[in-house]
Design an enzyme around this catalytic site. Structure first.
Site, PDB file in Angstrom:
ATOM      1  N   THR A 184       0.874  -1.409   0.070  1.00  0.00           N
ATOM      2  CA  THR A 184      -0.148  -0.059   0.059  1.00  0.00           C
ATOM      3  C   THR A 184       0.883   1.134   0.120  1.00  0.00           C
ATOM      4  O   THR A 184       0.286   2.240  -0.588  1.00  0.00           O
ATOM      5  CB  THR A 184      -0.961   0.085   1.203  1.00  0.00           C
ATOM      6  OG1 THR A 184      -0.144  -0.088   2.436  1.00  0.00           O
ATOM      7  CG2 THR A 184      -1.941  -1.050   1.228  1.00  0.00           C
ATOM      8  N   CYS A 185       1.960   1.111   0.363  1.00  0.00           N
ATOM      9  CA  CYS A 185       2.955   2.320   0.600  1.00  0.00           C
ATOM     10  C   CYS A 185       3.213   2.972  -0.905  1.00  0.00           C
ATOM     11  O   CYS A 185       3.181   3.880  -1.179  1.00  0.00           O
ATOM     12  CB  CYS A 185       4.463   2.043   1.065  1.00  0.00           C
ATOM     13  SG  CYS A 185       4.413   1.676   2.690  1.00  0.00           S
ATOM     14  N   PHE A 186       3.313   1.949  -1.865  1.00  0.00           N
ATOM     15  CA  PHE A 186       3.473   2.349  -3.270  1.00  0.00           C
ATOM     16  C   PHE A 186       2.142   2.215  -4.164  1.00  0.00           C
ATOM     17  O   PHE A 186       2.068   2.213  -5.221  1.00  0.00           O
ATOM     18  CB  PHE A 186       4.678   1.575  -3.835  1.00  0.00           C
ATOM     19  CG  PHE A 186       5.865   1.933  -3.229  1.00  0.00           C
ATOM     20  CD1 PHE A 186       6.501   3.139  -3.177  1.00  0.00           C
ATOM     21  CD2 PHE A 186       6.238   0.853  -2.326  1.00  0.00           C
ATOM     22  CE1 PHE A 186       7.650   3.241  -2.465  1.00  0.00           C
ATOM     23  CE2 PHE A 186       7.302   1.108  -1.434  1.00  0.00           C
ATOM     24  CZ  PHE A 186       7.962   2.241  -1.397  1.00  0.00           C
TER      25      PHE A 186
END
Length: 808
Positions: free
Chosen positions: A773-775
C-alpha cells in the site's frame, strides 16, 4: 574625455537647475538672529550675485567670522556657490542670518553637511574632465554615522542644509558620473535615516523622504526609477506615520500619490497582459490606507459614505469624490482583466493555464485593496462582490494557484459565495502545518507509534498524550505489532481505523445523528469516562493530522459540531439531523396559534429534563425557570434557550478540548476558528469522508500503470471486467486492500498523491493477490483463466480479508 550622455535626460527641463528669477538688481533684508547684534541689514545685489558675495558684505558690516554664520531663506540654508536667482530670492525678501554656529550641539556634523552641499554645487558647475577628491556617498556615510544625542536634530540639520535639493540637482546633471554619485548617495540617505531611528520614530524621517519625492517628481518625472524607489520607501513609512489635520503629515501631502498610482494601475490593467506590478499595488495600498483611516475617522455620519456629498460638510469632500471615481475605474478594469484570464482558461489553446494564473498572482492583493476601499461607500461592497462573482471561475483559479501562506485572505471569507470547494479547501489547508514529505522510515523527527491492533484506540491515545507537538507536526511513523508493514499505506490505515474507533457510539464520545448515522456530534453523556475530555483533545489532534496528511477517514461531522467549531451560534435549523423529534416539537411550538399558547395549552415552563449517569433531573433554562410559563411572546426565547442548553452548554467542555487539540496541531487557536470559518459544512464532509459517488472504474483504470503486464494482456482485460461487475462495497474493499484508501477524494483518482500500479509476479497461480500500500501496488500472477482470477479477487474483497493486510 567627455562621456556619451545621449541616453540621459536633459537637465534643462529640471526646475531645480533652471533660473527661478530674471537677473536684475534686488533689495532685500537680512534679519540677524542668534548673534550678538539684534538688528537687521538692508542689502542690495544683482540676482546673478552669489551667496558668497552676500556673505562678504555681511562680513564688512558685522565683522562676524564666516565660520560663525549661515544664511537661510524659506527654511533652507543658502550655499556660497548658489546665486540669488537660483535660491529664488526676490525683491524685498527677508533672509535670516544665524550666527555662532560653533556653539551648536553638533558643530562637526553641521560643518560636514555644509561641506557636502557645497561640494555638490561645485560638481554641478564643473565641466569634464575634473578630479573628484572624495565621494559624496562617503561624506554622507560619515555624517549619518556621527553619534548624536537626538536623531531628530540630525534629520532637521540635513533638511535645513538644502541637502535634498542639492542631491536631486546632482542627479539631474547631464554627466553620468554625477548622476551615479547622486543615485548612490540618495539611496544611502534613505537607508541611513531609517536605520538611525527606532521603529516608533520612523515618522521623523518622513518629511525628508517626502521632500525627495517632490523634488524628483518635478525634476525627473514619475517614471524615473529613483523617484519610484523613494515613493516606495515613503509608502513603507505610512504604517508608522500619523496622517491628518493634527499630524505633521496631512492628507493633502500623500493623496497625490494615491491619484498617481491609481492612474498607473488603471493604465497597466489594460496595457500589460499580466497587469500592474506588485510594487505598484503595494505602494497604492500603503498610501490609500492612512487616507481612508483619516477620512472615516473624521466624517460625522456613521457607516459607509453616500455617493452624493453635497449636503455633507467636510474638509475631505474632494478626496472622497476622487476615491469614488478611482474605485469605479479600477473595478471596471479589474473585471475586464479577470474576463480576459477566464477566456484563456476556458480556451482550447494548449497554453499552460497554471503558469498563466501564476502571472496574475498579484491580482489577489489588488482585489484585497479594492475590497477595502469599497467599505467606505454605501453599496460599493455589493458592487465589488458582484464583479468578482461574475468572474468566479478565474477568481477561484487564482486562489488555488496563487494564494500563499504568508498573506491574509480573511477578506475573502466575507463573501464565500465567490469561492468554490477547491478554493475554500486551499485557503483552509494553508493554515495547517506542512507535512514532512520524507518517506524515510528512519526520519528521527517523526513521532513513532507501535500499535497493537487489539488495543488500537487506548494505545494510540497514550502515545499521542505524551507526544511532543512538534514531532506530531513533523510526521507519524506507524507500525502494527507483529507486522512488518510500514510507510504511508500503514499510516492511512491507522488514521482510518482509529477514527472509526473514536466515533464508534459504543465508546460514548460521540453521538450518531438520527437522520444520518455517518454524522456525529459530541455526546453530553461522555463524562461517564473520567478522561473523556482528554480523549476529545486527542480526537482534535487526530482529525487535524488526518487533514494535514490529506487522508479521508470516512467520518462526517454533524452541522451542530461544525458550527460550534467555527464559533457560530446554533439555531433551530441546525438541529434538524441531530434530533428530528426535538426539531419538529420546536417547530410546532413556534407555529401554534398564539391564543392557544397563551391559554397554557403547552403546559411548559423554562426548564429542561436531562439524563445524567442513569438518572433524570430538571435544569432551569433561566433564573427561576420553573416558575416562568411559556407564552406566545417568549416561546422563541424558550426554543432558543432549550437548543443552547441541549446542544451547546451541555457539550461546551468537549468542544473546547477538541478545538484545543486541533489548534495544538495548527499551532494557533485563532487559526483553528479561521479554518472552520472559511469552510462550508459540506466542504469538511468531503475533506474528511471523501467522495460519496460510486468508484468510477474507467477513472480507476485511467490512473493505473502496469509492471510486467501490458494493458492488452488477457489478465488485465479480465481484471477490469471483474472489477466493473463488483458491488460498490466490494470496490471499496479492493481499493482499501490496494491502497489503504476506502474513500476517494472529491476529485476522484486524480486527487490521489500517486498513480496506482499492477505488478506481475512469478508466484504460483494458487496464490492470492498481494498489495504494497505504500506504493499503491497490487500484485498477482498471470492467472490462467478469468474464473480463477474472479475466485481469487472474491476472497480478498471480503470485509475481514481486504481490511486487514500485512504489507505496507
Amino acid at each position: 574625455m567627455r562621456e556619451d550622455n545621449s541616453a540621459l535626460p536633459s537637465s534643462s527641463s529640471s526646475p531645480i537647475s533652471a533660473p527661478l528669477r530674471p537677473l536684475r538688481p534686488l533689495e532685500f533684508a537680512v534679519i540677524l538672529t542668534n548673534v550678538f547684534l539684534d538688528n537687521s541689514l538692508l542689502l542690495h545685489a544683482d540676482s546673478s550675485d552669489t551667496i558668497k558675495s552676500v556673505h562678504d558684505k555681511i562680513q564688512v558690516i558685522t565683522g562676524i567670522p564666516v565660520t560663525e554664520r549661515r544664511l537661510f531663506y524659506g527654511g533652507k540654508q543658502l550655499h556660497w556657490e548658489q546665486t540669488l536667482a537660483e535660491c529664488g530670492v526676490h525683491n524685498f525678501a527677508e533672509l535670516s542670518l544665524v550666527g555662532r554656529m560653533r556653539s551648536t550641539k553638533h558643530p562637526k556634523a553641521c560643518e560636514l553637511i555644509n561641506e557636502v552641499v557645497s561640494f555638490i554645487f561645485i560638481m554641478c558647475k564643473k565641466i569634464l574632465p575634473f578630479n573628484v577628491p572624495v565621494s559624496v556617498k562617503l561624506m554622507l556615510v560619515e555624517f549619518w554615522s556621527m553619534n548624536l544625542e537626538q536623531a531628530s536634530e540630525h534629520l532637521h540639520m540635513f533638511s535645513a542644509s538644502s541637502a535634498p535639493t542639492a542631491l536631486v540637482m546632482l542627479y539631474m546633471s547631464p554627466l553620468r558620473m554625477n548622476r551615479s554619485a547622486a543615485y548612490e548617495a540618495i539611496i544611502h540617505c534613505i537607508a541611513s535615516i531609517k536605520s538611525i531611528l527606532p521603529m516608533h520614530m520612523h515618522h521623523e524621517c518622513v518629511p525628508i523622504i517626502l521632500e525627495f519625492c517632490k523634488l524628483l517628481k518635478g525634476a525627473a518625472g514619475i517614471d524615473d526609477p529613483l523617484y519610484r524607489l523613494c515613493r516606495s520607501s515613503l509608502g513603507a513609512m505610512m504604517e508608522y506615520t500619523q496622517v491628518g489635520k493634527k499630524a505633521k503629515l496631512e492628507v493633502a501631502d500623500i493623496f497625490p500619490f494615491v491619484k498617481e498610482l491609481a492612474a498607473k494601475l488603471s493604465r497597466d490593467l489594460v496595457r500589460c497582459f499580466f497587469g500592474p506590478s506588485l510594487v505598484d499595488i503595494s505602494d497604492f495600498s500603503s498610501f490609500v490606507a492612512p487616507v481612508m483611516r483619516e477620512i472615516k475617522g473624521c466624517f460625522s455620519i456613521e457607516g459607509p459614505l453616500i455617493e452624493d456629498l453635497c449636503g455633507v460638510p467636510h474638509v475631505y469632500t474632494d478626496e472622497v469624490r476622487n476615491l469614488f471615481g478611482i474605485f469605479h475605474d479600477l473595478l471596471s478594469k479589474l473585471k475586464w482583466c479577470l474576463g480576459k484570464l477566464e477566456d484563456h482558461i476556458n480556451s482550447d489553446l494548449k497554453e499552460d493555464n497554471d503558469t498563466l494564473c501564476i502571472g496574475f498572482c498579484h491580482y489577489l492583493e489588488f482585489m484585497k485593496e479594492l475590497n477595502s476601499i469599497s467599505k467606505i461607500f454605501n453599496g460599493f461592497e455589493g458592487l465589488f462582490w458582484e464583479a468578482i462573482k461574475s468572474r468566479k471561475g478565474a477568481f477561484c483559479k487564482l486562489v488555488v494557484k496563487c494564494a500563499k501562506m504568508s498573506e491574509d485572505y480573511s477578506w475573502i471569507f466575507e463573501c464565500k459565495e465567490v469561492t468554490n470547494f477547491e478554493a475554500r479547501r486551499h485557503l483552509a489547508m494553508m493554515m495547517l502545518p506542512k507535512v514532512n514529505d520524507d518517506d524515510d522510515d528512519d526520519n528521527e523527527e517523526q513521532h513513532e507509534m507501535f500499535i497493537d491492533r487489539s488495543n488500537l484506540l487506548a494505545e494510540s491515545f497514550e502515545y499521542m498524550k505524551h507526544a511532543d507537538i512538534d514531532s506530531l507536526r513533523a510526521g507519524l511513523f506507524i507500525q502494527f505489532k507483529n507486522e512488518e508493514a510500514t510507510g504511508p499505506g500503514v499510516l492511512r490505515e491507522w488514521f482510518f481505523l482509529v477514527s472509526q474507533a473514536i466515533f464508534n457510539p459504543q465508546n460514548v464520545l460521540f453521538v450518531a445523528c438520527s437522520n444520518d448515522r455517518r454524522r456525529f456530534y459530541p455526546n453530553p453523556a461522555s463524562k461517564v469516562d473520567p478522561v473523556h475530555l482528554e480523549y476529545f483533545g486527542f480526537t482534535g489532534k487526530v482529525i487535524a493530522l488526518a487533514l494535514t496528511h490529506n487522508i479521508q477517514v470516512g467520518i462526517v461531522f454533524d452541522r451542530l459540531f461544525f458550527m460550534q467549531l467555527a464559533g457560530r451560534r446554533i439555531t433551530l435549523e441546525d438541529i434538524r439531523d441531530a434530533d428530528p423529534l426535538l426539531y419538529n416539537s420546536c417547530k410546532q411550538i413556534l407555529e401554534m396559534d398564539p391564543e392557544l399558547v397563551d391559554q397554557d395549552a403547552l403546559g411548559l415552563t423554562f426548564v429542561h429534563e436531562v439524563e445524567e449517569l442513569g438518572t433524570r433531573k430538571t435544569v432551569d433554562l433561566c433564573i427561576d425557570g420553573k416558575s416562568i410559563a411559556v407564552n406566545s411572546e417568549n416561546r422563541r426565547q424558550y426554543v432558543d434557550s432549550l437548543i443552547q442548553h441541549r446542544f451547546v452548554i451541555s457539550v461546551a467542555d468537549q468542544v473546547e478540548h477538541f478545538a484545543k487539540g486541533f489548534a495544538d496541531i495548527m499551532g494557533c487557536r485563532r487559526l483553528q476558528k479561521s479554518f472552520f470559518k472559511c469552510l462550508e459544512p459540506e466542504d469538511l464532509d468531503w475533506m474528511l469522508h471523501g467522495s460519496e459517488s460510486a468508484i468510477p472504474v474507467d477513472d480507476w483504470k485511467a490512473y493505473t500503470k502496469y509492471v510486467g503486464f501490458k494493458e492488452t494482456d488477457d489478465q488485465i482485460s479480465w481484471f477490469w471486467k471483474i472489477v466493473g461487475e463488483m458491488t460498490a462495497e466490494q470496490k471499496k474493499i479492493l481499493l482499501f486492500f490496494w491502497t489503504s484508501i476506502k474513500y476517494l477524494p472529491v476529485e476522484g483518482f486524480r486527487g490521489l498523491a500517486s498513480w496506482l500500479y499492477i505488478y506481475k509476479t512469478s508466484e504460483s497461480c494458487g496464490r492470492l493477490p498481494s498489495s504494497h500500500t505504500c506504493f499503491s501496488r497490487l500484485s498477482f500472477p498471470a492467472y490462467p483463466t478469468s474464473d480463477v482470477m474472479r475466485d481469487r479477487l472474491s476472497i480478498i474483497t471480503q470485509e475481514h480479508v481486504g481490511c486487514s493486510f500485512g504489507t505496507g
